[in-house]
Design an enzyme around this catalytic site. Structure first.
Site, short mmCIF file in Angstrom:
data_model
loop_
_atom_site.label_atom_id
_atom_site.label_comp_id
_atom_site.label_asym_id
_atom_site.label_seq_id
_atom_site.Cartn_x
_atom_site.Cartn_y
_atom_site.Cartn_z
N LYS A 77 0.82 -1.21 0.00
CA LYS A 77 0.00 0.00 0.00
C LYS A 77 0.86 1.27 0.00
CE LYS A 77 -4.38 -1.83 1.57
NZ LYS A 77 -5.46 -1.83 2.58
N ARG A 130 -3.36 -10.16 4.93
CA ARG A 130 -3.90 -10.18 3.57
C ARG A 130 -2.83 -9.62 2.64
NH1 ARG A 130 -6.79 -6.64 0.18
NH2 ARG A 130 -8.39 -7.66 -1.10
#
Length: 395
Positions: free
Chosen positions: A338, A373
């Site tokens: 991210k 995740r």
């Protein structure tokens, strides 16, 4: 006489080296395991009682400097002591049916002494167990997810899923709508056309847990009918009022994620006074909502890294990730590649964020996270295995 002194961080771990009677280990654990609790927004008069009872038990508690004179209405309370001292605190406060003290005692007891969720029963009769950190692999049947390598065409889906399974994935998370910052919503029909065939394909070919990444009730329902057993809802059941009915009918595990706003607008000047406190309060309300309909034991929580958060917020959540374990639910973190990782590393693109992702995974596993995740299964699993080999009880 020749002797040596070493400072240890976990006294319980060293009991066997001392040679104590195994039957005494639980007793020493209560006396030797030091814990601190941050109790938010306590009435000042109640905070003074908590401090006095912790002192009486041999511990201590920090309160606002003006609590004793009641110049403030409320204060956070930071308790400091062993498990045994906190147990004494709970026993004393439980008898005080005033100033919310018995309620505080109940919550402390739930936080420290009640059994945490170690498994979730799934619709198939199988159990999602949390005896080790689980790897959730990301599969995006989308054309626009932020990391291009996570996007997959229908004819390549089996190859990607097969690779993840071979590498040791526990859960495959299938999503048909990008929720990157600024993304546009996809129609229900389009998302169904993307997601349902993908779920069918993975279920038909692989013995792996399948999660559907959607906030739309109809998409969740069709995915559950075709083999999914987990619903990963970035809205925490807020965007589609019918989602709760789907959960009541099929009883899957459900990931509740925190997000401020919606994907298209969530990064437009988000702001928090205390991001962890605000997200904890959010989950407290969401958990109560599912408790009312009998689905509390199906919950997994995700603090929503990158969803309506600034760089400082994302780093604070990860730094304090262990605080989310106080809710008694399995914790999922989705930080893989991210933008906050890119920012820390000098604004590198998603393709250069693997090593940063692995650092976050390592920190999260050391601090009790139950599911990571990720886009890169093998690499993250290697991190998990090494940490568990070094610190088997790190969870």
């Amino acid at each position: 006489m020749n002797f040596l002194i070493a400072r240890v961080t976990d006294p319980v771990e060293h009991l066997s080296r001392v040679g104590v009677d195994p039957a005494s280990i639980p007793i020493f654990k209560n006396k030797g395991e030091f814990v601190s609790l941050l109790i938010y927004d306590v009435p000042a008069i109640s905070a003074n009682v908590i401090k006095q009872e912790m002192l009486a038990a041999g511990g201590d508690a920090a309160v606002h400097k003006h609590s004793i004179t009641l110049k403030v209405q409320s204060t956070h309370v930071l308790t400091m002591g062993t498990l045994a001292q906190h147990k004494k605190l709970v026993e004393k406060l439980s008898l005080m049916h005033y100033w919310n003290l018995d309620e505080i005692a109940r919550d402390i007891k739930n936080c420290l002494f009640e059994t945490k969720v170690r498994a979730i029963e799934l619709p198939s009769g199988r159990r999602l167990e949390f005896e080790k950190p689980l790897i959730m692999g990301i599969v995006n049947v989308t054309p626009d997810s932020f990391y291009a390598a996570s996007r997959v065409e229908k004819d390549k889906l089996i190859d990607l899923a097969a690779r993840m399974v071979k590498e040791g994935v526990d859960i495959i998370d299938i999503g048909g709508e990008s929720t990157r910052p600024g993304s546009e919503r996809v129609s229900e029909d389009e998302e169904l056309n993307r997601v349902v065939p993908a779920v069918e394909t993975v279920r038909k070919n692989f013995d792996v847990f399948i999660s559907v990444d959607t906030y739309k009730a109809k998409v969740a329902e069709e995915a559950l009918k075709n083999g999914a057993e987990i619903v990963n809802d970035v809205s925490a059941l807020r965007f589609d009022p019918e989602m709760i009915n789907v959960l009541k009918t099929y009883k899957p595990a459900v990931v509740l994620m925190h997000m401020k706003g919606e994907p298209k607008t969530m990064q437009e000047n988000p702001y928090y006074e205390d991001v962890v406190k605000e997200v904890l309060y959010f989950f407290k309300e969401r958990i109560e909502k599912l408790r009312e309909i009998g689905l509390e034991d199906k919950i997994i929580i995700d603090p929503g890294i990158g969803f309506g958060k600034r760089l400082v917020d994302n780093l604070e959540i990860i730094k304090r990730i262990s605080e989310f374990k106080s809710l008694g639910k399995p914790v999922l973190v989705g930080a893989s590649r991210k933008s906050f990782i890119g920012q820390v590393l000098g604004n590198v693109p998603p393709e250069e964020r693997l090593y940063g992702t692995l650092a976050v995974t390592a920190y999260c596993v050391l601090n009790g996270v139950d599911i990571v995740r990720v886009h890169d299964v093998k690499e993250n699993l290697h991190v998990v295995k090494l940490i568990r080999a070094i610190q088997p009880q790190s969870r």
